[in-house]
Design a protein around this motif. Structure first.
Motif, PDB file in Angstrom:
ATOM      1  N   ASP A 195      -5.677 -12.150  -8.595  1.00 39.00           N
ATOM      2  CA  ASP A 195      -4.798 -11.368  -9.473  1.00 39.00           C
ATOM      3  C   ASP A 195      -5.591 -10.281 -10.180  1.00 39.00           C
ATOM      4  OD1 ASP A 195      -2.582 -12.832  -8.801  1.00 39.00           O
ATOM      5  OD2 ASP A 195      -2.531 -14.016 -10.647  1.00 39.00           O
ATOM      6  N   ARG A 196      -6.809 -10.613 -10.591  1.00 38.34           N
ATOM      7  CA  ARG A 196      -7.620  -9.616 -11.276  1.00 38.34           C
ATOM      8  C   ARG A 196      -8.067  -8.517 -10.320  1.00 38.34           C
ATOM      9  NH1 ARG A 196     -12.960 -10.572 -15.027  1.00 38.34           N
ATOM     10  NH2 ARG A 196     -12.669  -8.728 -16.342  1.00 38.34           N
ATOM     11  N   ARG A 206      -6.314  -7.394  -7.823  1.00 36.91           N
ATOM     12  CA  ARG A 206      -5.152  -6.501  -7.677  1.00 36.91           C
ATOM     13  C   ARG A 206      -4.980  -5.619  -8.904  1.00 36.91           C
ATOM     14  NH1 ARG A 206      -3.301 -11.034  -4.604  1.00 36.91           N
ATOM     15  NH2 ARG A 206      -2.647 -12.154  -6.463  1.00 36.91           N
ATOM     16  N   TRP A 207      -5.201  -6.209 -10.094  1.00 40.57           N
ATOM     17  CA  TRP A 207      -5.058  -5.438 -11.332  1.00 40.57           C
ATOM     18  C   TRP A 207      -6.090  -4.323 -11.384  1.00 40.57           C
ATOM     19  CZ3 TRP A 207      -6.760  -3.280 -15.692  1.00 40.57           C
ATOM     20  CH2 TRP A 207      -5.846  -3.081 -16.732  1.00 40.57           C
ATOM     21  N   ALA A 220      -5.283  -1.516  -9.032  1.00 39.27           N
ATOM     22  CA  ALA A 220      -4.073  -0.783  -9.382  1.00 39.27           C
ATOM     23  C   ALA A 220      -4.228   0.049 -10.649  1.00 39.27           C
ATOM     24  CB  ALA A 220      -2.908  -1.759  -9.566  1.00 39.27           C
ATOM     25  N   ASN A 221      -5.268  -0.222 -11.436  1.00 39.70           N
ATOM     26  CA  ASN A 221      -5.379   0.417 -12.748  1.00 39.70           C
ATOM     27  C   ASN A 221      -6.641   1.246 -12.927  1.00 39.70           C
ATOM     28  OD1 ASN A 221      -3.103  -0.689 -14.728  1.00 39.70           O
ATOM     29  ND2 ASN A 221      -3.642  -2.305 -13.285  1.00 39.70           N
ATOM     30  N   ALA A 234      -9.654  -5.034 -16.630  1.00 40.42           N
ATOM     31  CA  ALA A 234      -8.610  -6.041 -16.453  1.00 40.42           C
ATOM     32  C   ALA A 234      -8.692  -7.094 -17.543  1.00 40.42           C
ATOM     33  CB  ALA A 234      -8.751  -6.704 -15.088  1.00 40.42           C
TER      34      ALA A 234
END
Length: 232
Positions: free
Chosen positions: A208-209, A211-212, A215-216, A221
């Motif tokens: 999840d991190r 992907r974060w 994406a950012n 994160a």
């Protein structure tokens, strides 16, 4: 090889929070059955973060208490094995020497290290001192959880030894250090997520991190497993 102390306990009500905790443990006096969800009679209040098959047994490094006592001398007398809510205490093992996926023998039982423990506000409540849990997170004095591969009747004084280390093993300290970085390398997080023996919950956190982060852009994160804060 080290000899262990075992601890178990029920629930204690935290009146001012309207919650319960299983952090108060007592020494196990005699033989006790260790099964796939931990020691017989041991209870966890919040099953989202403690207990279950992948978090059946918690060990805390006995040497960590000395470091905590140095940081919090006013409560040094309280910082004794078993007081932080662990089930297993033994010398000779810590977050630098223990790896995810390591297989241990405790008496006739076999255990596998599955993840570090994420410190929570109940540790501060246990010692009536602010900042203990945060220091644990900052310095990686987390302890670790085991899954039980083979259950058995165990008791305090049984020998604990590491009997197998999987290829590609990552130390608990190494995992925690990367996790706490302001902006870790996504590829490193992906590699850590594939560590043999790692709990699926931690695999998801790491991915999840990833992907974060991707994406950012340059934003850091959030780190949601470092410290479970007091509910408001």
């Amino acid at each position: 090889m080290a000899e262990v102390l075992l601890f178990s306990g029920g629930l204690t009500r935290i009146a001012d929070q309207g919650q319960s905790t299983g952090i108060w443990k007592c020494a196990v006096a005699g033989p006790v059955r260790l099964g796939c969800e931990g020691l017989a009679g041991d209870v966890q209040a919040d099953r989202r973060v403690h207990g279950g098959i992948d978090k059946a047994l918690h060990q805390y490094a006995a040497e960590n208490y000395r470091r905590l006592a140095e940081a919090f001398p006013a409560i040094a007398a309280q910082l004794l094995p078993g007081s932080i809510g662990e089930n297993v205490s033994a010398g000779g093992f810590d977050e630098d020497s223990v790896c995810i996926g390591d297989v241990f023998r405790l008496g006739r039982a076999r255990l596998q290290v599955s993840q570090p423990r994420s410190p929570c506000w109940k540790i501060d409540h246990r010692y009536a001192t602010d900042g203990v849990a945060r220091l644990i997170g900052e310095q990686g004095l987390t302890g670790w959880y085991y899954r039980v591969l083979d259950g058995a009747v165990v008791c305090s004084g049984d020998p604990l030894e590491m009997i197998d280390r999987l290829p590609g093993a990552v130390s608990l300290a190494g995992l925690w250090q990367v996790w706490r970085q302001h902006r870790p390398d996504p590829a490193t997080l992906e590699r850590l997520s594939a560590t043999p023996g790692l709990n699926t919950g931690w695999q998801k956190k790491l991915l999840d991190r990833v992907r974060w982060l991707r994406a950012n852009g340059d934003r850091s994160a959030p780190v949601d497993a470092t410290f479970h804060s007091r509910p408001r």
